[in-house]
Design an enzyme around this catalytic site. Sequence first.
Site, PDB file in Angstrom:
ATOM      1  N   SER A 142       0.765  -1.258   0.112  1.00  0.00           N
ATOM      2  CA  SER A 142      -0.024  -0.025   0.030  1.00  0.00           C
ATOM      3  C   SER A 142       1.086   1.212   0.111  1.00  0.00           C
ATOM      4  O   SER A 142       2.006   1.326   0.479  1.00  0.00           O
ATOM      5  CB  SER A 142      -0.996   0.027   1.420  1.00  0.00           C
ATOM      6  OG  SER A 142      -1.472   1.366   1.366  1.00  0.00           O
ATOM      7  N   TYR A 155      -2.712  -1.425  10.207  1.00  0.00           N
ATOM      8  CA  TYR A 155      -2.613  -1.529   8.762  1.00  0.00           C
ATOM      9  C   TYR A 155      -1.264  -0.991   8.214  1.00  0.00           C
ATOM     10  O   TYR A 155      -0.642  -1.543   7.387  1.00  0.00           O
ATOM     11  CB  TYR A 155      -4.005  -0.836   8.350  1.00  0.00           C
ATOM     12  CG  TYR A 155      -4.091  -0.994   6.826  1.00  0.00           C
ATOM     13  CD1 TYR A 155      -4.578  -1.982   6.173  1.00  0.00           C
ATOM     14  CD2 TYR A 155      -3.412   0.017   5.993  1.00  0.00           C
ATOM     15  CE1 TYR A 155      -4.548  -2.135   4.721  1.00  0.00           C
ATOM     16  CE2 TYR A 155      -3.517  -0.040   4.399  1.00  0.00           C
ATOM     17  CZ  TYR A 155      -4.153  -1.088   4.044  1.00  0.00           C
ATOM     18  OH  TYR A 155      -4.304  -1.353   2.466  1.00  0.00           O
TER      19      TYR A 155
END
Length: 253
Positions: A142, A155
């Site tokens: 990401s 995350y």
Amino acid sequence: MDIKDRVVIVTGGGGGIGAETARLLGSRGAKVVVTDISESGEEVAEAIRLAGGDAAFLRADITVEEEAEALVARTLDRYGRLDGAFNNAGVEQAATPLHQLTGAQWDRAIRVDLTGVFYSLKYQITAMLESGTRGSIVNTASALGQVAVPNASEYVAAKHGVIGLTRAAAADYGQHGIRVNAVLPGIVETAMVARIAEEPTFSGVFDTLRQRHLLGRFAKPHEVGEAVAWLLSDSSSFVTGAAIPVDGGYLAV
């Protein structure tokens, strides 16, 4: 960008980026093994077959080591080899500041977003080594694998870990002709993102985030899929250990 007849596993293939990438790979002649914990993966595989491609749905929970191992074994039973993989299965953040994050929320993100990638890599690479395949593996990290946003500590930690794991695997297996890279999406228009956008913690944040993407919009899932297809093909034959932003310029400023 020829991937015709290559056998490729796509984890998290039942929706979002995984589904669109699986369809894209199938349309270009790859033999796609769609895997997910959800039966929606069968719908994706069926769509590929109806379009004239070759695909199978093999249900697996890649956070369970034995299931990750069995997935690769079943792929070899069906197709006889493994040429590539897109390790894409993941979960979103809990939208909670670190001091309020529970141990269960932390464990869930690390287990799915990082440990699941480790188990997948372990058995995919084992199969490639045993067959002498010069394969290519792509992991979904990401843009938040390089920076952070508030209320996403578990995350952010997991995706930073995916980039490190990708580079470590590339270092271990480059001499065997196995390439390992990561894609770093910005915000992509998926059901997962839609769920996050509804969290009160993120009220108003998405307008700001859209402005941070230099192209002034969020990505479509197939745009990430195009980068993945390139990395799985010989067109990227000298690329390994890379963490490639597919983020509309999010990381550029």
